[in-house]
Design a protein around this motif. Structure first.
Motif, PDB file in Angstrom:
ATOM      1  N   ASP A  57       0.843  -1.190   0.000  1.00  0.00           N
ATOM      2  CA  ASP A  57       0.000   0.000   0.000  1.00  0.00           C
ATOM      3  C   ASP A  57       0.884   1.248   0.000  1.00  0.00           C
ATOM      4  OD1 ASP A  57      -1.951   1.875   0.246  1.00  0.00           O
ATOM      5  OD2 ASP A  57      -2.448   1.433   2.337  1.00  0.00           O
ATOM      6  N   PRO A  58       0.779   2.113  -1.011  1.00  0.00           N
ATOM      7  CA  PRO A  58       1.621   3.320  -1.050  1.00  0.00           C
ATOM      8  C   PRO A  58       1.423   4.218   0.178  1.00  0.00           C
ATOM      9  CG  PRO A  58       0.582   2.940  -3.173  1.00  0.00           C
ATOM     10  CD  PRO A  58      -0.058   1.991  -2.212  1.00  0.00           C
ATOM     11  N   LYS A  59       0.178   4.321   0.655  1.00  0.00           N
ATOM     12  CA  LYS A  59      -0.076   5.161   1.830  1.00  0.00           C
ATOM     13  C   LYS A  59       0.645   4.603   3.050  1.00  0.00           C
ATOM     14  CE  LYS A  59      -2.212   8.465   4.087  1.00  0.00           C
ATOM     15  NZ  LYS A  59      -1.596   8.239   5.408  1.00  0.00           N
ATOM     16  N   ARG A  60       0.632   3.290   3.174  1.00  0.00           N
ATOM     17  CA  ARG A  60       1.337   2.667   4.296  1.00  0.00           C
ATOM     18  C   ARG A  60       2.844   2.903   4.183  1.00  0.00           C
ATOM     19  NH1 ARG A  60      -0.424  -0.495   8.942  1.00  0.00           N
ATOM     20  NH2 ARG A  60       1.352  -1.753   9.607  1.00  0.00           N
ATOM     21  N   ARG A  61       3.403   2.740   2.967  1.00  0.00           N
ATOM     22  CA  ARG A  61       4.828   2.986   2.768  1.00  0.00           C
ATOM     23  C   ARG A  61       5.183   4.427   3.085  1.00  0.00           C
ATOM     24  NH1 ARG A  61       4.203   0.597  -2.213  1.00  0.00           N
ATOM     25  NH2 ARG A  61       4.900   2.497  -3.287  1.00  0.00           N
ATOM     26  N   CYS A  62       4.307   5.324   2.723  1.00  0.00           N
ATOM     27  CA  CYS A  62       4.559   6.744   2.979  1.00  0.00           C
ATOM     28  C   CYS A  62       4.584   7.031   4.478  1.00  0.00           C
ATOM     29  CB  CYS A  62       3.496   7.593   2.278  1.00  0.00           C
ATOM     30  SG  CYS A  62       3.722   9.372   2.470  1.00  0.00           S
ATOM     31  N   GLU A  71       4.621  10.447  -3.332  1.00  0.00           N
ATOM     32  CA  GLU A  71       4.513  10.855  -1.942  1.00  0.00           C
ATOM     33  C   GLU A  71       5.534  10.124  -1.073  1.00  0.00           C
ATOM     34  OE1 GLU A  71       0.684   9.895  -0.429  1.00  0.00           O
ATOM     35  OE2 GLU A  71       0.631   7.888  -1.332  1.00  0.00           O
ATOM     36  N   VAL A  72       5.862   8.876  -1.420  1.00  0.00           N
ATOM     37  CA  VAL A  72       6.876   8.140  -0.670  1.00  0.00           C
ATOM     38  C   VAL A  72       8.245   8.756  -0.900  1.00  0.00           C
ATOM     39  CG1 VAL A  72       7.958   5.896  -0.329  1.00  0.00           C
ATOM     40  CG2 VAL A  72       5.507   6.031  -0.785  1.00  0.00           C
ATOM     41  N   ARG A  73       8.541   9.134  -2.160  1.00  0.00           N
ATOM     42  CA  ARG A  73       9.835   9.755  -2.469  1.00  0.00           C
ATOM     43  C   ARG A  73       9.995  11.073  -1.713  1.00  0.00           C
ATOM     44  NH1 ARG A  73       8.326   8.436  -7.828  1.00  0.00           N
ATOM     45  NH2 ARG A  73       8.059  10.661  -8.322  1.00  0.00           N
ATOM     46  N   LEU A  74       8.926  11.858  -1.648  1.00  0.00           N
ATOM     47  CA  LEU A  74       9.001  13.130  -0.933  1.00  0.00           C
ATOM     48  C   LEU A  74       9.224  12.910   0.563  1.00  0.00           C
ATOM     49  CD1 LEU A  74       6.154  15.132  -2.730  1.00  0.00           C
ATOM     50  CD2 LEU A  74       8.632  15.405  -2.996  1.00  0.00           C
TER      51      LEU A  74
END
Length: 459
Positions: free
Chosen positions: A375-380, A434-437
């Motif tokens: 999940d991208p939100k979780r990774r973020c 968003e994860v990169r930021l």
């Protein structure tokens, strides 16, 4: 007719005295052996009570129930006079030398005093019981019912600390110091039912948190923290409700300076109290319970999660029309609530890490794996959390001396968990923007923290 002369009373030997815990152990052994409870001679008890009453007029006669049963309410003035006299007698008694005053302590824990309708009478009963606990520590002459009544009364008095301008605040403050010194709330752990112990601990925590929120001058923080650390330091397995309360109070520390609203200042006081308590017990018994609770909340068993997802998908697949829309709405609300709860737990993980890394040591491997979550939100969220943790440097002076002694003054995780740093840096090439930021923000904070630590070390 000549009158019959009354027989001369024969002297009775004094009754055998045992501590409360010794009597309890004796009763348990007799029950296991199938023997009836041991009964003392009523004549001996009556005679000894009469002798003690003659020698000490201020001491009450003990009933066959030990003064713990309900009795008719005493008039206020009479109850106050008696309690004040008892308090004066006990105040001048040294610890371990008050055997003749057992009746006073037992009677003060009875319903006619401890549950009196007048607040001042209950306050003086608490003072008498506090002196009694000091004299007879660690085995006060209280049966189970009296012990419960004593704890409830003492907790009621501590609740007065939440009103600094109240009538009983100064009395409650004196009781707080005395109860902390004699470790009176260790009586909580003599509860026979785990539910009772948990309820008493929750009441104690709630009273201390309320007092901390009302403590505008920070005069109670140290006292309350010592009381709670002494008590919670003896807890073997923290109840989940207690842990949830402690974690819910954690938040970024706020100074009482300008720009911070009254509500945030009040919340900061209770947060500071929790931080002090956890710092005091992190290396005693809290670390294991806190780590296990966080892992269970953040990473529940996969089988349970899969079963729940399968059940939800099956229900949605079998429903049509309005029922399907309602199920989807419920699933959305549940997912939103779950995300908010996870966010709060991640915030608590950071705060616990800043208190003492031992409180989250077992969570770190899970965060390392979570940096690759689907999940991208979780990774973020995890990337942001790990970045803040990597950039954290222990304060000086530290909240936990043991934690800072091993920290060395720089960022805490750089040397201890290099693999966590490597995986965090890999998120700068993540597919999700968003994860990169988040990774770049964390790397910037880490470089600044390392530069400040190096400058402080050289100068």
């Amino acid at each position: 007719s000549r009158p019959i002369a009354a027989p001369t009373p024969r002297p009775c030997p004094p009754p055998r005295r045992e501590s409360y815990r010794a009597e309890r152990r004796t009763a348990e052994r007799r029950a296991v052996a199938g023997m009836p409870p041991r009964r003392r001679s009523s004549g001996a008890s009556s005679a000894s009570s009469a002798v003690a009453a003659a020698a000490h007029p201020s001491q009450p006669r003990r009933s066959s129930r030990g003064g713990g049963g309900r009795a008719a309410a005493r008039p206020r003035e009479e109850a106050l006079k008696k309690l004040q006299d008892w308090a004066e007698v006990l105040k001048g008694t040294e610890q371990g030398a008050g055997e003749v005053h057992e009746g006073i302590v037992a009677s003060a824990a009875g319903a006619e005093f401890a549950q009196h309708g007048d607040a001042e009478v209950r306050m003086w009963a608490a003072k008498v019981l506090c002196e009694g606990l000091r004299i007879f520590a660690p085995t006060p002459p209280l049966n189970e019912r009296q012990r419960k009544a004593t704890l409830q009364l003492l907790l009621e008095q501590l609740a007065s600390l939440a009103t600094p301008k109240g009538q009983w605040f100064e009395h409650a403050l004196g009781l707080l110091d005395a109860l902390t010194e004699i470790r009176a709330f260790m009586l909580i752990f003599e509860s026979k039912a785990p539910e009772e112990e948990e309820a008493l601990l929750a009441t104690l925590l709630a009273a201390c948190l309320a007092a901390a929120r009302a403590d505008e001058n920070d005069a109670l923080q140290g006292r309350l923290a010592k009381l709670l650390a002494d008590v919670f330091g003896e807890v073997d397995n923290f109840p989940k409700a207690i842990l949830r309360t402690l974690l819910s109070e954690l938040g970024p520390s706020s100074s009482p300076g300008g720009g911070v609203g009254r509500h945030r200042r009040v919340a900061a006081r209770s947060s500071d109290l929790v931080r002090r308590v956890l710092a005091g017990i992190a290396h005693r018994n809290a670390a294991m319970s806190v780590n296990e609770h966080l892992i269970a909340e953040l990473y529940p068993p996969a089988t349970a999660a899969a079963a729940a997802a399968a059940a939800a998908s099956g229900a949605a697949g079998g429903a049509t029309g309005a029922a399907a829309v309602e199920i989807e709405a419920e699933e959305f609300e549940e997912a939103l609530a779950c995300r908010e709860r996870i966010g709060s737990l991640f915030a608590a993980v950071y705060e616990l890490f800043t208190i003492d890394s031992q409180l989250v040591n077992r969570v770190l491997p899970h965060l390392h794996a979570d940096l690759l979550a689907k999940d991208p939100k979780r990774r973020c969220d995890v990337t942001s959390l790990v970045g803040r943790m990597l950039a954290f440097c222990p304060p000086r002076p530290p909240l936990s001396a043991a934690a800072s002694a091993a920290a060395g003054g720089g960022p805490l995780l750089l040397e201890r968990h290099p693999l966590l740093l490597d995986r965090f840096l890999e998120r700068s090439d993540d597919a999700a923007e968003e994860v990169r930021l988040s990774a770049l923000d964390g790397a910037r904070a880490l470089l600044l923290a390392a530069a400040e630590a190096a400058a402080a070390a050289h100068g």
